[in-house]
Design a protein around this motif. Structure first.
Motif, PDB file in Angstrom:
ATOM      1  N   GLU A 201      -4.543  15.354  -4.750  1.00  0.00           N
ATOM      2  CA  GLU A 201      -2.904  14.643  -5.136  1.00  0.00           C
ATOM      3  C   GLU A 201      -1.958  16.421  -5.405  1.00  0.00           C
ATOM      4  O   GLU A 201      -2.851  17.238  -5.514  1.00  0.00           O
TER       5      GLU A 201
ATOM      6  N   ARG B  10      -4.753   7.520   5.179  1.00  0.00           N
ATOM      7  CA  ARG B  10      -6.778   7.139   4.512  1.00  0.00           C
ATOM      8  C   ARG B  10      -7.814   6.409   4.946  1.00  0.00           C
ATOM      9  O   ARG B  10      -8.491   6.719   5.403  1.00  0.00           O
ATOM     10  N   SER B  11      -7.029   5.026   5.938  1.00  0.00           N
ATOM     11  CA  SER B  11      -7.237   3.929   6.280  1.00  0.00           C
ATOM     12  C   SER B  11      -8.605   4.456   7.538  1.00  0.00           C
ATOM     13  O   SER B  11      -9.409   4.878   7.780  1.00  0.00           O
TER      14      SER B  11
ATOM     15  N   LEU C  77     -12.644   8.134  -0.944  1.00  0.00           N
ATOM     16  CA  LEU C  77     -12.426   9.271   0.369  1.00  0.00           C
ATOM     17  C   LEU C  77     -11.055  10.073  -1.094  1.00  0.00           C
ATOM     18  O   LEU C  77     -10.417   9.090  -1.648  1.00  0.00           O
ATOM     19  N   ARG C  78     -11.491  11.136  -1.804  1.00  0.00           N
ATOM     20  CA  ARG C  78     -10.937  11.853  -2.544  1.00  0.00           C
ATOM     21  C   ARG C  78      -9.875  12.990  -1.515  1.00  0.00           C
ATOM     22  O   ARG C  78     -10.802  13.736  -1.453  1.00  0.00           O
ATOM     23  N   LEU C  79      -9.220  13.024  -1.523  1.00  0.00           N
ATOM     24  CA  LEU C  79      -8.183  13.700  -1.734  1.00  0.00           C
ATOM     25  C   LEU C  79      -7.551  14.848  -2.707  1.00  0.00           C
ATOM     26  O   LEU C  79      -7.214  13.911  -3.707  1.00  0.00           O
TER      27      LEU C  79
ATOM     28  N   MET D  16      -1.899  11.228   2.914  1.00  0.00           N
ATOM     29  CA  MET D  16      -2.598  10.437   2.044  1.00  0.00           C
ATOM     30  C   MET D  16      -1.665   8.838   2.495  1.00  0.00           C
ATOM     31  O   MET D  16      -2.235   7.623   2.559  1.00  0.00           O
TER      32      MET D  16
ATOM     33  N   GLN E 146     -12.544  15.556   0.960  1.00  0.00           N
ATOM     34  CA  GLN E 146     -11.112  16.821   1.623  1.00  0.00           C
ATOM     35  C   GLN E 146     -12.213  18.197   1.223  1.00  0.00           C
ATOM     36  O   GLN E 146     -12.373  18.380   0.411  1.00  0.00           O
TER      37      GLN E 146
END
Length: 416
Positions: free
Chosen positions: A356, A246-247, A352-354, A243, A233
């Motif tokens: 949190e 994601r896919s 994938l890093r978002l 959240m 991100q």
């Protein structure tokens, strides 16, 4: 977008710095917008590329801000033009005798519409061609650090050539493109012939059709040995709705990578930025390619660490340089709209890093983005007033400092 570190911190951390493979001049040039945009045009934001003249580059590099005087009626802004600078003493108060001889020797600098009239008109025409509002950048970098000075609500939106000139001349990021783009490059190990045949660096102005993106849907993607290994991100704020997507995010980005970039971009390792708009019948529409960046330390790794990316194992890596096969790209484009992200024959699913909800990065609101590159409005006003403006500002500043020192000394003596 380049990252900026001070020399002291970089020297002390040299021993623990990640070890990148040699970065060549060709790799940097391959990431220049004018190189890859024609190949991936259908996956990009509508853009126009304007080659820049030496006169324009000289104008961007020189001190002071002199804007065109042919479209003042088109761009008015209450905040900037409602009142004069607070530091603007009468001319007779300024001791300018020492500088008078030097000023007489230097001819006055002309505004852009007189210095490079043809290029100025081309820029004006391209803005109109793109709907009247554009986002500018040079070969690699956009002047996002100068958005604070824009008359368009802290964005890089431009509706006139003057808006563009103001952003470019106020940006430290633009200096990177002109002065430091090849700083990390290693000498080529081959013979001298490839160096002689290397394409020269040709500065260009990129004008993209302006739109107001939802920054939550901007992502940076990392490619190692032609495998998409990581997605980060870009906006470091928490967005709860991401959240559940994601896919879909991974699927849309993988679709763009496998169909457009994987075997057509010359280098096997690089990064690219995308924007994913909302879909009509699906949660997300297809990903749009925004930028391609070098696999190099000056590229911000965001939520990843370059060390972990460099050490990450890639199953079935594709080594070497693959040429951009236009026929293969066309075949990929034909299947782009008929295949879904879930049907890709990926080697593995990229991480994938978002941000949190409890991520410490979400609490970093103490300073605005790019705040280190901002200047007080009075300094900008003085610069825009021409050569005399900065001298007047400096004189007034000196008087103010001397006044404060006298007051401080008076208070100390009074106490004694």
């Amino acid at each position: 977008m380049p990252t900026f570190t001070n020399a002291q911190s970089s020297s002390t951390a040299a021993s623990s710095a990640p070890q990148f493979p040699p970065i060549t001049r060709d790799h940097i040039l391959n990431c220049s917008y004018d190189y890859w945009f024609p190949k991936y045009r259908t996956s990009c934001i509508k853009s126009r590329i304007v080659p820049l003249s030496p006169e324009f580059i000289e104008y961007i590099r020189e001190d002071g801000i002199i804007l065109a005087d042919d479209d003042q009626a088109e761009t008015e802004d209450d905040e900037w033009e409602s009142a004069p600078s607070t530091f603007r003493p009468p001319i007779e108060e300024v001791d300018s005798e020492s500088d008078s001889d030097e000023e007489e020797e230097e001819p006055p600098r002309l505004p852009p519409n007189q210095r490079f009239p043809e290029l100025h008109q081309i820029i004006k025409d391209k803005i109109a061609d793109l709907g009247g509002a554009v986002a500018p950048k040079l070969n690699w970098t956009a002047p996002k650090d100068a958005a604070w000075i824009s008359p368009h609500q802290n964005t890089i939106k431009c509706t006139s050539p003057n808006d563009i000139y103001l952003l470019l001349k106020s940006s430290n990021f633009i200096t990177y493109d002109l002065e430091h783009a090849f700083d990390d490059c290693a000498p080529t190990s081959n013979s001298a012939a490839p160096l002689d045949n290397a394409p020269p660096f040709k500065p260009v102005l990129v004008l993209r059709s302006y739109f107001n993106p939802h920054t939550a849907m901007e992502f940076r993607c990392f490619v190692k040995h032609r495998n998409l290994i990581a997605i980060s991100q870009r906006d470091l704020n928490f967005y709860e709705f991401l959240m559940s997507l994601r896919s879909d995010i991974v699927g849309r980005i993988s679709q763009l990578f496998n169909h457009k970039l994987r075997y057509t971009f010359p280098d096997g390792s690089f990064t690219f930025d995308v924007y994913i708009p909302e879909g009509d019948d699906e949660p997300l529409s297809r990903a749009r390619l925004i930028d391609i960046n070098a696999w190099a330390p000056h590229t911000d790794s965001l939520l990843f660490d370059w060390k972990e990316l460099l050490e990450m194992e890639v199953p079935g890596p594709v080594l070497g340089v693959v040429g951009g096969d236009e026929e293969a790209a066309k075949n990929c484009a034909e299947t782009d709209d008929t295949s879904s992200g879930e049907e890709e024959d990926e080697d593995f699913v990229p991480e994938l890093r978002l941000i949190e909800k409890e991520d410490p990065a979400t609490f970093n609101f103490s300073s605005p983005q790019y705040s280190a590159h901002k200047l007080p409005k009075d300094v900008v006003d003085a610069s825009m007033a021409g050569e005399g403006g900065m001298r007047e500002f400096a004189q007034k500043w000196k008087e103010m400092v001397e006044y404060r020192e006298n007051v401080a000394n008076w208070e100390i003596n009074d106490k004694d």
